[in-house]
Scaffold this motif. Structure first.
Motif, PDB file in Angstrom:
ATOM      1  N   GLY A   1       0.822  -1.206   0.000  1.00  0.00           N
ATOM      2  CA  GLY A   1       0.000   0.000   0.000  1.00  0.00           C
ATOM      3  C   GLY A   1       0.857   1.258   0.000  1.00  0.00           C
ATOM      4  O   GLY A   1       0.561   2.234  -0.693  1.00  0.00           O
ATOM      5  N   GLY A   2       1.947   1.208   0.773  1.00  0.00           N
ATOM      6  CA  GLY A   2       2.869   2.342   0.796  1.00  0.00           C
ATOM      7  C   GLY A   2       3.571   2.526  -0.538  1.00  0.00           C
ATOM      8  O   GLY A   2       3.839   3.657  -0.961  1.00  0.00           O
ATOM      9  N   PHE A   3       3.843   1.409  -1.214  1.00  0.00           N
ATOM     10  CA  PHE A   3       4.477   1.456  -2.542  1.00  0.00           C
ATOM     11  C   PHE A   3       3.572   2.189  -3.520  1.00  0.00           C
ATOM     12  O   PHE A   3       4.010   3.078  -4.256  1.00  0.00           O
ATOM     13  CB  PHE A   3       4.756   0.031  -3.013  1.00  0.00           C
TER      14      PHE A   3
ATOM     15  N   LEU B   1       9.622  -4.079 -10.227  1.00  0.00           N
ATOM     16  CA  LEU B   1      10.275  -4.527  -8.990  1.00  0.00           C
ATOM     17  C   LEU B   1      11.406  -3.585  -8.585  1.00  0.00           C
ATOM     18  O   LEU B   1      11.609  -3.335  -7.386  1.00  0.00           O
ATOM     19  CB  LEU B   1      10.791  -5.953  -9.154  1.00  0.00           C
ATOM     20  N   ASN B   2      12.127  -3.050  -9.550  1.00  0.00           N
ATOM     21  CA  ASN B   2      13.190  -2.097  -9.208  1.00  0.00           C
ATOM     22  C   ASN B   2      12.613  -0.841  -8.563  1.00  0.00           C
ATOM     23  O   ASN B   2      13.202  -0.270  -7.635  1.00  0.00           O
ATOM     24  CB  ASN B   2      14.000  -1.733 -10.452  1.00  0.00           C
ATOM     25  N   ALA B   3      11.452  -0.409  -9.049  1.00  0.00           N
ATOM     26  CA  ALA B   3      10.778   0.727  -8.407  1.00  0.00           C
ATOM     27  C   ALA B   3      10.364   0.361  -6.991  1.00  0.00           C
ATOM     28  O   ALA B   3      10.502   1.165  -6.057  1.00  0.00           O
ATOM     29  CB  ALA B   3       9.556   1.137  -9.227  1.00  0.00           C
TER      30      ALA B   3
ATOM     31  N   TYR C   1       2.589  -1.683 -11.828  1.00  0.00           N
ATOM     32  CA  TYR C   1       3.680  -1.923 -10.893  1.00  0.00           C
ATOM     33  C   TYR C   1       3.189  -2.618  -9.634  1.00  0.00           C
ATOM     34  O   TYR C   1       3.852  -3.532  -9.109  1.00  0.00           O
ATOM     35  CB  TYR C   1       4.374  -0.603 -10.536  1.00  0.00           C
ATOM     36  N   VAL C   2       2.042  -2.204  -9.129  1.00  0.00           N
ATOM     37  CA  VAL C   2       1.496  -2.841  -7.924  1.00  0.00           C
ATOM     38  C   VAL C   2       1.095  -4.274  -8.227  1.00  0.00           C
ATOM     39  O   VAL C   2       1.315  -5.180  -7.405  1.00  0.00           O
ATOM     40  CB  VAL C   2       0.310  -2.028  -7.368  1.00  0.00           C
ATOM     41  N   ARG C   3       0.535  -4.518  -9.410  1.00  0.00           N
ATOM     42  CA  ARG C   3       0.171  -5.883  -9.796  1.00  0.00           C
ATOM     43  C   ARG C   3       1.405  -6.784  -9.833  1.00  0.00           C
ATOM     44  O   ARG C   3       1.381  -7.910  -9.316  1.00  0.00           O
ATOM     45  CB  ARG C   3      -0.517  -5.860 -11.164  1.00  0.00           C
TER      46      ARG C   3
END
Length: 277
Positions: free
Chosen positions: A9-11, A72-74, A28-30
Motif C-alpha cells: 500500500g505504501g508502494f 520490482l526495481n521501483a 507496478y502494484v500488480r
C-alpha cells in the motif's frame, strides 16, 4: 523485510506521490503483488529477487520479464531495498511490428460499424476519440465539455502537459452527444453514476465487438487505436518528431515502435529494388 499489504500500500502511495500515471501504478502494484505471493513469508533479499527473475524468464517473453523488472526495481527503490535491484534482459530492438496484433483501418471501421449496430453510441465515440486524437485511454477524462467546446484539451500525464486538438467533425459529434446525455460540465465520457469511464470497462466493451466485426481479439484493445492513429499520421506526414510531441513521448525511440513497418511491407520494398537478375 516482508512484503506485507502495508508495504504494498505504501508502494502505491509513493508511486502516486512521484506522479506516475495511474496505469503505471496499477501495473507496478500488480507485479509487486505477484512477487509478494511468490515470496510468501520469506524475507526479501537479492538472492530471492534473482531467483524470481530466473523463473519469470522461463515463463514470459523478454519484454514481459523486463516489464516486471522495471516494476520490482521501483519497489526496491521506494521501500529501502536498492541492493535487490535487477538487471533487465538485453533484447535486440525489433525492426518490424507484429502483424498479428496490428489493427488495420478496415478492421477499425468494422468495429465502429458493429458498435453502431449495437446502438453503443458511447463506445463508438470513445473509439473514435482515441483514434482521431492519439490519446491514451486514461486521458479521456481530460475531454470535458469545456475542452470539447474549445476544440482542444489540456492533457496532463507523466509529469507533462500537452495540448490535444479535436478534429472539427469529432468536436461536433461530441457536443451533440453531450446534449443528448444532458451533460452540462465536466468529463464527456462517464458511467451511469457520473464517474469518468474506467479503462477496464472500455477494454471489455471493445472485446464484445470482435466476433460481429470479424476482428481477432488479439488486435482489439484501446491502446491499439493510439497505434493506428500514429501509423496513419506518420504515413501522411513522415514527421516522427512532430508525432512524438503529439503522442506525448519523451523519446523518439518510443515513437519508432508505433511507426514500425510490417515485415510484409519491408518485403514489398525489397522487391521494388530489383537487385536480383
Amino acid at each position: 523485510m516482508i512484503l506485507s499489504e502495508n508495504v504494498l500500500g505504501g508502494f502505491a502511495a509513493r508511486l502516486r506521490a512521484a506522479e506516475r500515471s495511474e496505469a503505471t501504478v496499477e501495473k507496478y502494484v500488480r507485479e509487486a503483488r505477484r512477487f509478494a505471493a511468490w515470496l510468501g513469508e520469506r524475507p526479501l533479499d537479492r538472492e530471492a529477487a534473482q531467483r524470481y527473475k530466473e523463473e519469470l524468464a522461463r515463463t514470459r517473453a523478454a519484454g514481459g520479464v523486463n516489464g516486471a523488472v522495471a516494476a520490482l526495481n521501483a519497489l526496491f527503490d521506494l521501500t529501502g531495498a536498492p541492493e535487490c535491484r535487477l538487471r533487465a534482459l538485453r533484447v535486440q530492438r525489433r525492426i518490424f511490428r507484429d502483424e498479428s496484433r496490428e489493427l488495420t483501418q478496415a478492421e477499425y471501421r468494422r468495429l465502429l460499424a458493429a458498435a453502431k449496430r449495437r446502438d453503443s453510441e458511447r463506445l463508438l465515440l470513445v473509439m473514435e476519440t482515441i483514434c482521431a486524437t492519439g490519446i491514451r485511454v486514461g486521458e479521456l477524462r481530460f475531454f470535458t465539455l469545456e475542452a470539447v467546446r474549445a476544440g482542444r484539451a489540456e492533457v496532463a500525464n507523466k509529469g507533462k502537459i500537452r495540448t490535444v486538438f479535436l478534429p472539427r467533425k469529432l468536436q461536433a459529434v461530441l457536443l451533440r452527444y453531450a446534449r443528448g446525455q444532458k451533460i452540462t460540465a465536466g468529463p464527456v465520457f462517464v458511467t451511469r453514476n457520473g464517474r469518468p469511464l474506467d479503462r477496464s470497462n472500455i477494454w471489455h466493451d471493445m472485446k464484445r465487438l470482435c466476433r460481429e466485426a470479424r476482428v481477432a481479439e488479439s488486435k482489439v484493445f484501446p491502446h491499439n487505436l493510439r497505434h493506428l492513429f500514429a501509423r496513419t499520421y506518420y504515413g501522411l506526414e513522415k514527421d516522427i518528431v512532430r508525432l512524438a510531441d503529439i503522442l506525448g513521448h519523451a523519446s523518439i525511440d518510443t515513437t519508432r515502435v508505433y511507426t514500425m513497418e510490417s515485415g510484409r511491407t519491408h518485403r514489398r520494398q525489397l522487391e521494388k529494388m530489383r537487385l536480383v537478375l
